[in-house]
Design a protein around this motif. Structure first.
Motif, PDB file in Angstrom:
ATOM      1  N   ASP A 363      11.347  37.379  18.479  1.00 39.22           N
ATOM      2  CA  ASP A 363      11.160  38.810  19.000  1.00 39.22           C
ATOM      3  C   ASP A 363      10.943  38.791  20.559  1.00 39.22           C
ATOM      4  N   ILE A 364      10.199  37.918  21.156  1.00 37.13           N
ATOM      5  CA  ILE A 364       9.948  37.933  22.416  1.00 37.13           C
ATOM      6  C   ILE A 364      10.967  37.102  23.274  1.00 37.13           C
ATOM      7  N   GLY A 365      11.751  36.574  22.687  1.00 32.45           N
ATOM      8  CA  GLY A 365      12.935  35.757  23.365  1.00 32.45           C
ATOM      9  C   GLY A 365      12.606  34.308  23.551  1.00 32.45           C
ATOM     10  N   GLU A 366      11.388  33.639  22.972  1.00 31.59           N
ATOM     11  CA  GLU A 366      11.252  32.487  22.998  1.00 31.59           C
ATOM     12  C   GLU A 366      11.944  31.709  21.859  1.00 31.59           C
ATOM     13  N   GLU A 367      13.083  31.800  22.236  1.00 30.50           N
ATOM     14  CA  GLU A 367      14.278  30.988  21.269  1.00 30.50           C
ATOM     15  C   GLU A 367      13.782  29.719  20.917  1.00 30.50           C
ATOM     16  N   SER A 368      13.572  28.978  22.051  1.00 30.36           N
ATOM     17  CA  SER A 368      13.551  27.445  21.883  1.00 30.36           C
ATOM     18  C   SER A 368      12.395  26.990  20.955  1.00 30.36           C
ATOM     19  N   TRP A 369      11.098  28.060  21.254  1.00 29.75           N
ATOM     20  CA  TRP A 369      10.048  27.646  20.554  1.00 29.75           C
ATOM     21  C   TRP A 369      10.115  27.879  18.985  1.00 29.75           C
ATOM     22  N   ALA A 370      10.923  29.004  18.726  1.00 27.42           N
ATOM     23  CA  ALA A 370      11.214  29.237  17.502  1.00 27.42           C
ATOM     24  C   ALA A 370      12.226  28.216  16.820  1.00 27.42           C
ATOM     25  N   ASN A 371      13.056  27.630  17.401  1.00 26.14           N
ATOM     26  CA  ASN A 371      13.863  26.789  16.888  1.00 26.14           C
ATOM     27  C   ASN A 371      13.130  25.525  16.565  1.00 26.14           C
ATOM     28  N   ARG A 372      12.164  25.124  17.511  1.00 24.61           N
ATOM     29  CA  ARG A 372      11.183  24.224  17.333  1.00 24.61           C
ATOM     30  C   ARG A 372      10.459  24.192  16.065  1.00 24.61           C
ATOM     31  N   LEU A 373       9.972  25.459  15.601  1.00 23.58           N
ATOM     32  CA  LEU A 373       9.150  25.530  14.456  1.00 23.58           C
ATOM     33  C   LEU A 373      10.124  25.448  13.293  1.00 23.58           C
ATOM     34  N   ARG A 374      11.230  26.031  13.264  1.00 29.99           N
ATOM     35  CA  ARG A 374      12.276  25.728  12.294  1.00 29.99           C
ATOM     36  C   ARG A 374      12.537  24.298  12.080  1.00 29.99           C
ATOM     37  N   GLY A 375      12.826  23.628  13.167  1.00 32.56           N
ATOM     38  CA  GLY A 375      13.222  22.154  13.068  1.00 32.56           C
ATOM     39  C   GLY A 375      12.110  21.513  12.462  1.00 32.56           C
ATOM     40  N   ASP A 376      10.696  21.638  12.989  1.00 31.03           N
ATOM     41  CA  ASP A 376       9.585  21.009  12.316  1.00 31.03           C
ATOM     42  C   ASP A 376       9.275  21.155  10.897  1.00 31.03           C
ATOM     43  N   THR A 377       9.652  22.467  10.460  1.00 32.45           N
ATOM     44  CA  THR A 377       9.604  22.818   9.151  1.00 32.45           C
ATOM     45  C   THR A 377      10.370  22.070   8.027  1.00 32.45           C
ATOM     46  N   ALA A 378      11.871  22.168   8.663  1.00 35.04           N
ATOM     47  CA  ALA A 378      12.969  21.612   7.900  1.00 35.04           C
ATOM     48  C   ALA A 378      12.573  20.054   7.854  1.00 35.04           C
ATOM     49  N   ALA A 379      12.113  19.614   8.862  1.00 35.16           N
ATOM     50  CA  ALA A 379      11.696  18.093   8.849  1.00 35.16           C
ATOM     51  C   ALA A 379      10.562  17.546   7.833  1.00 35.16           C
ATOM     52  N   LEU A 380       9.542  18.496   7.994  1.00 29.30           N
ATOM     53  CA  LEU A 380       8.323  18.238   6.993  1.00 29.30           C
ATOM     54  C   LEU A 380       8.764  18.164   5.634  1.00 29.30           C
ATOM     55  N   ILE A 381       9.665  19.105   5.179  1.00 29.78           N
ATOM     56  CA  ILE A 381       9.978  19.293   3.599  1.00 29.78           C
ATOM     57  C   ILE A 381      11.028  18.225   3.527  1.00 29.78           C
ATOM     58  N   ARG A 382      12.022  18.061   4.292  1.00 28.68           N
ATOM     59  CA  ARG A 382      12.733  16.904   4.195  1.00 28.68           C
ATOM     60  C   ARG A 382      12.100  15.511   3.990  1.00 28.68           C
ATOM     61  N   ASP A 383      11.294  15.196   5.005  1.00 30.28           N
ATOM     62  CA  ASP A 383      10.643  13.944   4.523  1.00 30.28           C
ATOM     63  C   ASP A 383       9.436  13.917   3.390  1.00 30.28           C
ATOM     64  N   ALA A 384       8.743  14.987   3.218  1.00 28.33           N
ATOM     65  CA  ALA A 384       7.784  14.943   2.157  1.00 28.33           C
ATOM     66  C   ALA A 384       7.788  15.802   0.949  1.00 28.33           C
ATOM     67  N   GLY A 385       9.073  16.488   0.856  1.00 27.81           N
ATOM     68  CA  GLY A 385       9.062  17.324  -0.302  1.00 27.81           C
ATOM     69  C   GLY A 385       8.751  18.654  -0.241  1.00 27.81           C
TER      70      GLY A 385
END
Ligand code: GLC
Length: 422
Positions: A363-385
């Motif tokens: 919403d505040i235009g911080e797209e790269s931080w938003a993508n970072r959070l999405r990427g981290d969440t995906a990686a955590l779940i992918r690696d740890a279930g």
């Protein structure tokens, strides 16, 4: 041949939601949490909506079936007594609503999910407008009786972030002398080092007894409870929900509801939570006037609420969290001595919180931080279930497994589409 089939994470996530389905409502995970929990169910509805929209609405319908006459939607709904969970309905003794339930609420994420579902099926959402209006209004009356524009919690469980260090000092005045003997069930199922400590649990139970003694009369509880702490998480989530309720009413051309006035109150009050020493929005003990001392993941939810006055400072804090642990977003400031990377809300990362913070960042235009959070969440779940939560230090999955809201966020956030960088 079946066991040779390689299933995608999307398939596993859908399977978890189906297995945790108890017929119209979904439990968070079997064993540890055998009932319907309020904000869990709402995130579950977003996950279900990706493959079964009727079932997604049903999840919300069953949650709202438990709404109390005063507007509150309880945090747990006990449809059947399950002795594997403590404290159950006989301890809560909360008989104020149409179904057996707890006597407190949880962060009101429902309006935001309903607005999302309503974009495709507006008519299905119509009956929710007055119910949401009543619930939101209840927050202002029962959890902000002095009109400060910040929403208090009367129990750590009401915040949804149970054992956060922010509740430690306010909890010191809870009398645990008469709490008596009780037997916890959670530590039979999950390692004690990942769960709240005994001294925290004594306080939780003492507060349940306190409410039960007052027959869950919310006016008396807010006036008399030793624990009455304004929470940045609940306040931010309610503010976003009020804006989304207003948008829903407009979409449906419904006559005016009380959201506009309530939005103004929360916008005016939000800055009371700002703690200059922590450089973030922090919990405020309304009995003593003291702020909690360190940043938590909830402070970043200000952006999700549309509170943007201090956005450079918040992004700076997020970068500091990142620098300290490398996996976002830890629930508690990783630079603090109280940070505990595997213990529930004292450090771990939670997928649904990341989902909301990332929306605020977008919403505040911080797209790269938003993508970072999405990427981290995906990686955590992918690696740890599909764990309940994750260590931001090691990435390991902690708490319960096959967890509904982790599966739901995987689907709702389209995490299967996130590219893996090995
Ligand atoms: C814990 C969490 C709370 C959640 C519940 C069920 O109590 O702290 O946020 O709703 O478990 O998953």
């Amino acid at each position: 041949m079946d066991d040779l089939t390689i299933r995608t994470h999307d398939e596993i996530a859908r399977d978890i939601l189906r297995r945790n389905d108890r017929g119209g409502h979904t439990i968070p995970t079997s064993g540890l949490y055998p009932y319907q929990w309020n904000w869990d169910s709402v995130f579950v509805s977003l996950g279900l909506a990706t493959f079964d929209r009727e079932r997604a609405w049903r999840e919300l319908d069953t949650l709202f079936e438990a709404q109390w006459p005063d507007g509150m939607i309880p945090h747990i709904i006990f449809r059947a007594d399950d002795p594997s969970y403590f404290p159950g309905p006989s301890v809560w003794q909360a008989n104020n609503g149409p179904l057996a339930s707890s006597g407190i609420t949880q962060p009101p994420v429902a309006a935001s999910a309903i607005l999302e579902l309503a974009r495709e099926e507006p008519e299905r959402a119509r009956p929710y407008v007055t119910k949401l209006d009543a619930w939101h209004n209840w927050f202002h009356e029962a959890r902000d009786p002095d009109g400060l524009g910040v929403i208090a919690v009367t129990h750590p469980w009401e915040s949804g972030r149970d054992n956060l260090p922010d509740w430690d000092a306010p909890g010191d005045s809870i009398n645990v002398k008469d709490v008596g003997g009780y037997s916890r069930r959670d530590t039979d199922l999950v390692g004690a080092e990942m769960r709240p400590r005994k001294e925290d649990y004594d306080r939780y139970i003492a507060l349940v007894r306190f409410g039960a003694e007052r027959q869950w009369n919310q006016r008396r509880i807010s006036a008399e409870s030793p624990f009455f702490v304004a929470d940045p998480g609940t306040t931010a989530i309610l503010l976003r929900a009020e804006r989304d309720l207003e948008a829903l009413a407009q979409l449906l051309d419904e006559p005016s509801i009380g959201a506009t006035k309530r939005i103004a109150s929360l916008e005016a009050g939000f800055d009371r939570l700002w703690n200059p020493e922590a450089g973030n929005y922090c919990a405020l003990d309304l009995r003593t006037g003291k702020h909690a001392e360190a940043s938590t993941s909830a402070g970043f939810l200000a952006l999700y609420a549309g509170i943007t006055d201090r956005k450079p400072k918040l992004v700076e804090q997020l970068a500091a969290f990142d620098h300290a642990v490398g996996r976002l977003v830890p629930s508690y400031d990783p630079r603090s001595s109280l940070f505990d990377h595997r213990r529930y809300w004292r450090g771990p990362v939670w997928a649904h919180v990341n989902f909301m913070i990332a929306r605020g960042l977008l919403d505040i235009g911080e797209e790269s931080w938003a993508n970072r959070l999405r990427g981290d969440t995906a990686a955590l779940i992918r690696d740890a279930g599909f764990s309940e939560y994750f260590s931001p230090v090691t990435g390991e999955g902690c708490g319960g497994g096959t967890f509904s809201w982790t599966a739901a966020i995987w689907l709702a956030w389209g995490l299967g589409e996130v590219e893996v960088l090995d």
